[in-house]
Design a protein around this motif. Structure first.
Motif, PDB file in Angstrom:
ATOM      1  N   LEU A  83      -2.690   8.676  -8.088  1.00  0.00           N
ATOM      2  CA  LEU A  83      -3.449   8.372  -6.822  1.00  0.00           C
ATOM      3  C   LEU A  83      -4.621   8.667  -6.762  1.00  0.00           C
ATOM      4  N   THR A  84      -5.357   7.855  -5.856  1.00  0.00           N
ATOM      5  CA  THR A  84      -6.967   7.907  -5.694  1.00  0.00           C
ATOM      6  C   THR A  84      -7.394   9.052  -5.060  1.00  0.00           C
ATOM      7  N   THR A  86      -8.240   8.883  -2.071  1.00  0.00           N
ATOM      8  CA  THR A  86      -7.754   8.521  -0.682  1.00  0.00           C
ATOM      9  C   THR A  86      -6.104   8.443  -0.584  1.00  0.00           C
ATOM     10  N   ASP A  87      -5.533   8.790  -1.745  1.00  0.00           N
ATOM     11  CA  ASP A  87      -4.064   9.065  -1.781  1.00  0.00           C
ATOM     12  C   ASP A  87      -3.483   7.331  -1.907  1.00  0.00           C
ATOM     13  N   ARG A  88      -4.257   6.359  -2.424  1.00  0.00           N
ATOM     14  CA  ARG A  88      -3.651   5.048  -2.752  1.00  0.00           C
ATOM     15  C   ARG A  88      -3.437   5.090  -3.984  1.00  0.00           C
ATOM     16  N   GLU A 407       6.887  -2.105   4.759  1.00  0.00           N
ATOM     17  CA  GLU A 407       6.813  -0.987   4.390  1.00  0.00           C
ATOM     18  C   GLU A 407       8.049  -0.179   4.505  1.00  0.00           C
TER      19      GLU A 407
END
Length: 455
Positions: A83-84, A86-88, A407
């Motif tokens: 994850l990045t 920013t949690d992407r 989603e």
């Protein structure tokens, strides 16, 4: 061999907590995932090493500052990405920069500046067709710093001075200096094979015993032991294992009472068996990376959609029963995922004379068929849910129910509650657990309708 043989009943819960920590975080350092994790694992190192090897075929390596669980991979799993900041989820570029950053750190001393590290990664990336890294471009700097931040969270890098965020925004005026923990850097990347010997990502999977016949020369006892370990791994690492999707050689192991007993004693969780398959039930979220049911618009919408699907496909709907279709087999899903990954492999760098045969999953589905729900049905139902519960959803989702549907379906597919196929989705057996779900609502003084609870 009995699991946790030398653990007293009073200490069993503490031991199981250490097991769950390692399974959820295969790399544990003094600061990751928290300061109490490494002392807990080190306390039980001897028992953990024995149990994880015997039950799952995993190896536990420990040093003064790391505990590294070397897992065996039977399937390609896209559900636990890096994850990045920013949690992407990482994309391919970020994964590539992460590997190149590790390589550069392996050649470095005890400290390195961010710009120096960026120059090293940029030079290596320039030699890879289709990759590259231009530090003049902010998207490339963002991707690179996401890789650096991933390593920093795990303790491989420690910020000594400056700011990586400031460098991203203005590399000419800002800088960051990092201390390098070489022990952790070395523990992060432990491939099972030298990548220059790999033609396909499937070569990293542990399927040789069942696909190359080499197990026959090792005796039936060895094959049964390997099959038992594989069955336990599948149940532990997947939301559910359906009998129809695995090789028949594993059916007996999956139905064995020993499997449930071993996994329950090892993890402290409950193993549930049904006619269609086996699942570990983690109601507390102590091991799962995704909790379901959960909070947030997507999780709530997915639960309500699951309930609608389960009711529509249930025995009470005989008049409008959906058509039944087979789900994609494990081999088909593997081939599709491997194809996408392999399309980016630099085959020109593979040492062909050292590359062994690709290892592919051979399990085929049986005659199992599942209810098919076309996309038009799902879109209509989601619009109904938004209309009924829209006040509880975020404004962005209320304005775009099709995006919310996408989603929600992705979450259900990740949990193996549905299978996405061309033109719609298939309702898989585990979905029946959510039949009859109802949403209780309350009204605030301002009359805004919100979810109070979802059962």
């Amino acid at each position: 061999m009995r699991v946790a043989a030398d653990v007293s009943p009073l200490e069993l819960a503490d031991y199981q907590r250490a097991v769950r920590l390692l399974l959820r975080h295969p790399l544990i350092t003094p600061s990751y995932p928290d300061k109490g994790a490494l002392p807990l694992v080190r306390r039980w190192t001897t028992q953990l090493r024995a149990d994880l090897s015997e039950v799952l075929g995993y190896r536990l390596l420990t040093t003064a500052d790391t505990a590294r669980l070397l897992r065996v991979h039977d399937r390609l799993d896209a559900t636990t990405p890096a994850l990045t900041r920013t949690d992407r989820p990482f994309n391919r570029r970020r994964y590539a920069y992460l590997m190149l950053t590790l390589a550069a750190l392996g050649r470095s001393g005890t400290q390195i500046s961010l710009s120096e590290l960026a120059d090293a990664v940029s030079a290596d990336a320039a030699r890879i067709d289709g990759l590259g890294m231009d530090t003049e471009r902010k998207p490339d700097r963002d991707a690179f710093v996401d890789a650096v931040a991933w390593l920093e969270r795990r303790g491989a890098l420690a910020l000594a001075d400056g700011s990586a965020s400031a460098w991203v925004n203005d590399p000419d005026r800002a800088e960051a200096l990092y201390d390098i923990d070489r022990e952790i850097v070395g523990a992060v990347y432990r491939p099972s094979r030298v990548l220059q010997h790999v033609r396909s990502v499937t070569a990293l999977l542990d399927t040789a015993l069942f696909t190359t016949g080499q197990g026959l020369s090792q005796g039936q006892a060895t094959m049964r032991r390997a099959a038992a370990r594989k069955a336990r791994r599948l149940v532990l690492e997947q939301p559910v294992v359906y009998y129809a999707e695995v090789d028949e050689t594993l059916h007996g192991q999956l139905r064995s009472p020993n499997l449930a007993e071993d996994l329950e004693r090892l993890t402290g969780l409950t193993v549930e068996r049904r006619a269609e398959g086996v699942a570990v039930i983690d109601t507390s979220g102590r091991l799962s990376d995704v909790r379901f049911p959960g909070g947030g618009t997507i999780a709530q919408a997915a639960l309500l959609l699951a309930a609608r699907i389960a009711t529509y496909c249930g025995p009470g709907n005989r008049r409008n029963a959906p058509a039944l279709l087979p789900a994609p087999t494990a081999a088909e899903r593997l081939a599709e995922t491997a194809g996408r990954i392999d399309s980016a492999l630099p085959h020109g760098n593979v040492l062909a004379e050292l590359a062994g045969p690709d290892r592919a999953e051979t399990a085929q589905a049986g005659d199992a068929v599942y209810p098919f729900l076309p996309d038009t049905w799902s879109r209509r139902v989601m619009r109904e849910l938004v209309g009924q519960y829209g006040a509880a959803f975020g404004a962005v989702w209320r304005a775009d129910p099709d995006r919310l549907l996408g989603e929600a379906v992705a979450l259900l597919a990740k949990l193996r509650l549905v299978a996405v196929v061309e033109g719609g989705l298939l309702a898989l057996p585990l979905l029946a657990r959510y039949r009859g779900v109802t949403a209780e609502v309350k009204r605030r003084p301002d009359q805004t309708t919100l979810f109070e609870d979802v059962k």
